[in-house]
Structure formats: C-alpha cells, structure tokens
Scaffold this motif. Structure first.
Motif, PDB file in Angstrom:
ATOM      1  N   GLY A   1       0.822  -1.192   0.000  1.00 23.01           N
ATOM      2  CA  GLY A   1       0.000   0.000   0.000  1.00 23.01           C
ATOM      3  C   GLY A   1       0.858   1.244   0.000  1.00 23.01           C
ATOM      4  N   ASP A   2       2.035   1.146   0.630  1.00 24.72           N
ATOM      5  CA  ASP A   2       2.986   2.254   0.639  1.00 24.72           C
ATOM      6  C   ASP A   2       4.195   1.933  -0.220  1.00 24.72           C
ATOM      7  N   VAL A   3       4.557   0.667  -0.286  1.00 22.75           N
ATOM      8  CA  VAL A   3       5.700   0.240  -1.104  1.00 22.75           C
ATOM      9  C   VAL A   3       5.179  -0.637  -2.240  1.00 22.75           C
ATOM     10  N   ASP A   4       5.431  -0.216  -3.464  1.00 23.84           N
ATOM     11  CA  ASP A   4       4.937  -0.963  -4.628  1.00 23.84           C
ATOM     12  C   ASP A   4       5.760  -2.209  -4.908  1.00 23.84           C
ATOM     13  N   ALA A   5       7.054  -2.117  -4.642  1.00 22.46           N
ATOM     14  CA  ALA A   5       7.924  -3.254  -4.954  1.00 22.46           C
ATOM     15  C   ALA A   5       9.280  -3.068  -4.288  1.00 22.46           C
ATOM     16  N   TYR A   6      10.049  -4.133  -4.259  1.00 17.14           N
ATOM     17  CA  TYR A   6      11.417  -4.087  -3.761  1.00 17.14           C
ATOM     18  C   TYR A   6      12.260  -4.974  -4.657  1.00 17.14           C
ATOM     19  N   VAL A   7      13.545  -4.680  -4.694  1.00 11.53           N
ATOM     20  CA  VAL A   7      14.448  -5.484  -5.512  1.00 11.53           C
ATOM     21  C   VAL A   7      15.780  -5.601  -4.783  1.00 11.53           C
ATOM     22  N   LEU A   8      16.378  -6.768  -4.883  1.00  8.79           N
ATOM     23  CA  LEU A   8      17.663  -7.031  -4.221  1.00  8.79           C
ATOM     24  C   LEU A   8      18.834  -6.656  -5.110  1.00  8.79           C
ATOM     25  N   LYS A   9      19.819  -5.999  -4.529  1.00 11.05           N
ATOM     26  CA  LYS A   9      21.087  -5.746  -5.214  1.00 11.05           C
ATOM     27  C   LYS A   9      21.971  -6.979  -5.059  1.00 11.05           C
ATOM     28  N   PRO A  10      22.843  -7.254  -5.983  1.00 11.19           N
ATOM     29  CA  PRO A  10      22.999  -6.566  -7.270  1.00 11.19           C
ATOM     30  C   PRO A  10      21.949  -7.051  -8.266  1.00 11.19           C
ATOM     31  N   PHE A  11      21.598  -6.199  -9.182  1.00  6.17           N
ATOM     32  CA  PHE A  11      20.625  -6.559 -10.205  1.00  6.17           C
ATOM     33  C   PHE A  11      21.129  -6.046 -11.555  1.00  6.17           C
ATOM     34  N   SER A  12      20.732  -6.728 -12.603  1.00  7.26           N
ATOM     35  CA  SER A  12      21.113  -6.274 -13.941  1.00  7.26           C
ATOM     36  C   SER A  12      20.135  -5.201 -14.387  1.00  7.26           C
ATOM     37  N   LYS A  13      20.552  -4.374 -15.298  1.00  5.86           N
ATOM     38  CA  LYS A  13      19.706  -3.309 -15.812  1.00  5.86           C
ATOM     39  C   LYS A  13      18.464  -3.888 -16.488  1.00  5.86           C
ATOM     40  N   ASN A  14      18.643  -4.985 -17.227  1.00  8.15           N
ATOM     41  CA  ASN A  14      17.512  -5.611 -17.918  1.00  8.15           C
ATOM     42  C   ASN A  14      16.491  -6.168 -16.938  1.00  8.15           C
ATOM     43  N   HIS A  15      16.988  -6.768 -15.855  1.00 11.83           N
ATOM     44  CA  HIS A  15      16.093  -7.331 -14.842  1.00 11.83           C
ATOM     45  C   HIS A  15      15.282  -6.224 -14.186  1.00 11.83           C
ATOM     46  N   LEU A  16      15.955  -5.128 -13.809  1.00  9.92           N
ATOM     47  CA  LEU A  16      15.265  -4.026 -13.147  1.00  9.92           C
ATOM     48  C   LEU A  16      14.275  -3.362 -14.101  1.00  9.92           C
ATOM     49  N   ARG A  17      14.676  -3.238 -15.347  1.00 13.51           N
ATOM     50  CA  ARG A  17      13.795  -2.639 -16.357  1.00 13.51           C
ATOM     51  C   ARG A  17      12.490  -3.423 -16.468  1.00 13.51           C
ATOM     52  N   GLU A  18      12.596  -4.739 -16.576  1.00 14.95           N
ATOM     53  CA  GLU A  18      11.405  -5.586 -16.687  1.00 14.95           C
ATOM     54  C   GLU A  18      10.547  -5.474 -15.434  1.00 14.95           C
TER      55      GLU A  18
END
Length: 243
Positions: free
Chosen positions: A119-136
């Motif tokens: 509701g306040d956070v739409d998503a989270y992602v773990l580092k390290p990540f590739s640019k393509n992965h984050l883009r998708e």
C-alpha cells in the motif's frame, strides 16, 4: 532484438506513465544512481524529470520542492528508513495509482519489511541486479497503475470517501472489495481507519489486529494499533479522574 507484443505493450504503458513525472532516486552509490537514471532515460524520461539524493535530509527537501511521483530508494538512508519517506509521499500523493515507491536493498531480510508495507511500497528489488532485470521489474509495476484491477479501484474509491469522512460509503467500498481481496491486510487497515473515524475504537482495534495477524510487520497497522491503545488509556484515566 524483436520485442514480444506483451513487452511492447508494457513499454508503451511505462512511457505514457512516466511522461512529465518527477523521479527521485536515493542511493549512496553514484554508479547505482547513474544506472537508474540511464534506465529511465531509456524509457523516455527527460533530464529535468530526474532528481537524485544521498542523504535523508536531501531526499526530504527534494520531496517538498518537487513532489516526485516516483521514488526509488535504498532501504536505509543514513540512519533513517526509506519507509519514513513513503509517509511523506502520502502527504501529497495518497492515490497508489498516481505514485510509485520502490525499495532496493542488499539485505534479503529487509524485503520482508518492505513487503509488509504494502500500500505504501509498490515493490522491492535485491542488489545486485542487472539493468535488464530491473527494467522488466519496473515495467510490470507500472502497467497496473494505468490498468488497475477492480479491487484496487474499489480501495482507492474507499480511500477518497475516508478523506471526505464519509464513513458509510467508505465501508461499502471496502466491503465490496472483500470478496475479490488481493491483499487482505490492506483491506483490514482501511476498515480500521473507517471505524476509528466513527469513534468505534474497539472495532478499529480488532481490524488492526486482523491486519497484523496476516502481516505482522505492517508498520501502518502497528502505529494505528498503538495509537488506539494510547487513546483508550487516556479515556480510562479521564474517567477515573471524573470519579
């Protein structure tokens, strides 16, 4: 490289959503900030849309000045949590369809906290990540902002009624959303706020407990539950004083 019809649709939607929106990137790593900027440039963002910050105070100042609709932040910003920034964001953008708040972290255990802040956070992602992965990842977060489910539409309608203090209409929206509920803890939170607005503290407390049973780390419900306890304690003290 040929893109699938699905990928083309996601990218088209993202470009439409990003148009003219201010984007705040908060990260202590210059390389990470530049990588995120590059990603948004690829999706059509202009230089004047992008703002970056390293310190918590810088982020707050940028939010007050530019009111960004999109925030990508590290979980820890100095000694503060990025979740505090989401509270500030809610002060000028309450509708979840109009904003995007995303957390990046190197600590897997922190994702549970981010996940609980739905509701306040739409998503989270773990580092390290590739640019393509984050883009998708970002493309798939943005798509439902312009194509919301019936559940999300009902919740947003209910939140508007809450803001207008129209408790009965707010409850109708939330109850209508219940059978198609995607995130039950969020629903209980808003029902709690509805009952709290009516002055029904016991019913509100029960709703917050239901929320925390499904999502124990939900900081919004934790805060609201504590506020109810403080109010009830104050009422008891006042009653005893009158005696």
């Amino acid at each position: 490289m040929n893109l699938s019809a699905d990928a083309i649709s996601l990218e088209r939607t993202a470009r439409q959503y990003l148009k003219a929106k201010k984007i705040l990137i908060i990260d202590h790593s210059a390389a990470s900030r530049e990588g995120l900027k590059s990603l948004f440039f690829d999706l059509g963002a202009e230089e004047n849309q992008l703002i970056s910050a390293v310190k918590f105070s810088e982020a707050l100042d940028a939010m007050k000045k530019y009111k960004p609709s999109i925030i990508i932040s590290e979980f820890h910003v100095g000694e503060q949590s990025a979740l505090e920034l989401s509270i500030e964001m809610n002060s000028y953008l309450e509708n979840r369809l109009e904003k995007l708040f995303m957390i990046v972290t190197t600590n897997a255990s922190e994702t549970a906290v981010a996940e609980a802040a739905e509701g306040d956070v739409d998503a989270y992602v773990l580092k390290p990540f590739s640019k393509n992965h984050l883009r998708e990842h970002i493309l798939r977060i943005i798509y439902p902002k312009l194509n919301p489910s019936e559940y999300v539409q009902l919740i947003e309608q209910g939140k508007k009624k809450l803001e207008l203090k129209n408790w009965d209409e707010a409850e109708k929206c939330f109850k209508k959303a219940e059978p198609i509920c995607e995130i039950r803890s969020s629903l209980y939170y808003y029902l709690g706020k509805t009952n709290e607005g009516r002055g029904k503290l016991d019913e509100a407390f029960t709703c917050y407990e239901k929320c925390l049973k499904e999502s124990p780390l939900n900081f919004r419900c934790l805060n609201s539950k504590l506020e109810i306890l403080e109010k009830q304690e104050s009422i008891v003290r006042h009653t005893e004083w009158l005696k």
